[in-house]
Write a protein that holds these residues in place. Structure first.
Motif: not given
Length: 371
Positions: A26-36
């Protein structure tokens, strides 16, 4: 906080072959995530499934609580309010920067297009280059145009597929920080795919490490480095060397470098064979130490020099000494261990090098106890 994006146990692949199996995050609003992860692990497949180019075979994907994809139903890409920055930028060569940027603004008036264009050109620092064509721009400038074009329709979520892979190393790092600042300034929620750890650490609030189609760990960069959940994550993230040892008690591992007390409580029984990961920053230069190691290789990196050190048993570790310490190959140096975050995994089979130490030490300890 409610999640903006929820990926719930999705499985997907190509032509009947599963690439992703039961993946959730899950990803919260405003977050930046990476699939590595390494090449072929499925990270781009996940991105394309979220974008709508692939339909999941199981599970579902929700955006703001609304299902946008499942095995039964999937919204077409254009209805998802998801922007995409492709690996090759996908700019139209016959359109200038302004026209590329506003291409996707269907239904906007001319005045609205001009307003959005000016705002985004200023945001990506290309105010004076709107008249140029893609072939007249550098790689970094083309990347900024691709980013601005993806942001123009104000998507709920931005997806970036290896966005810096065609750039040289120094530009990649600089642009990663610059793009992160732009996304944070506008409060954009984003997912980036990369195999480059330095990009992931520079960009992401959260990183998901993928291996063979499965999510190994979804965590902060700090925790991935210091508290890896699996041996793959421990080995894949950062640098380090695994050494053999065995458990003395629930908190302590006995190694050829002495007893090391961990910051975790281990549930294995006494004398369980383990292997622990020693990072370069765990090995401290100390001339007064009675623990000595031989310099067998060195890499000068400006502020520090990465030394490969051979222990008396033949095992090798790495350490980053300040660059004003300059040792030659063959020199003996003193070291001490400061492993505040001890990373330990059960050792199912004997490993080479320090494994012999672990067996001999365990045997000696048992004999001493018997006496």
């Amino acid at each position: 906080m409610n999640a903006l994006l929820t990926v719930d146990t999705i499985s997907c692949g190509y032509e009947g072959e599963r690439v992703i199996e039961d993946l959730s995050f899950a990803l919260n609003e405003g977050d930046i995530c990476c699939l590595l992860g390494p090449s072929g692990c499925g990270k781009t497949t996940v991105l394309r499934t979220i974008a709508g180019f692939i339909n999941p075979e199981a599970g579902e994907i929700q955006l703001r609580g609304h299902t946008i994809a499942s095995a039964r139903h999937a919204l077409p890409p254009e209805q998802r309010r998801v922007g995409m920055v492709f690996q090759d930028y996908a700019l139209f060569p016959h359109l200038n920067v302004r026209d590329n940027l506003t291409f996707g603004l269907k239904g906007y008036s001319r005045r609205e297009k001009e307003r959005v264009c000016e705002e985004l050109l200023q945001l990506v620092k290309l105010e004076d280059l709107g008249h140029r064509y893609p072939h007249e721009l550098s790689g970094g400038q083309q990347q900024r145009v691709a980013l601005a074009r993806a942001l123009a329709p104000e998507p709920e979520l931005l997806l970036m597929d290896e966005p810096f892979s065609s750039l040289d190393v120094e530009l990649r790092r600089a642009l990663a920080l610059e793009v992160r600042a732009i996304l944070k300034e506008r409060g954009i929620t984003a997912i980036m795919v990369t195999h480059d750890q330095s990009e992931a650490f520079a960009m992401a609030d959260r990183i998901g490490v993928l291996y063979q189609g499965q999510l190994q760990q979804w965590d902060t960069p700090f925790n991935l480095y210091h508290e890896p959940a699996t041996r793959f994550v421990a080995n894949f993230i950062g640098q380090g060397v695994f050494l053999a040892g065995y458990l003395v008690d629930r908190h302590t591992v006995r190694t050829e470098l002495g007893d090391i007390v961990g910051n975790r409580c281990y549930e294995w029984v006494e004398n369980t064979p383990v292997e622990f990961l020693l990072r370069p920053d765990d090995v401290i230069h100390d001339d007064s130490s009675d623990k000595k190691a031989e310099v067998v290789a060195k890499i000068f990196a400006g502020t520090a020099t990465l030394y490969t050190l051979q222990l008396p048993t033949g095992s090798r570790v790495q350490s980053a000494f300040p660059s004003h310490h300059d040792y030659a190959i063959g020199d003996q140096v003193g070291i001490r261990i400061e492993a505040d975050h001890l990373i330990v995994f059960r050792r199912e089979e004997q490993t080479v090098g320090s494994a012999n130490f672990a067996l001999e030490a365990a045997s000696s300890e048992s004999s001493s106890n018997a006496l």
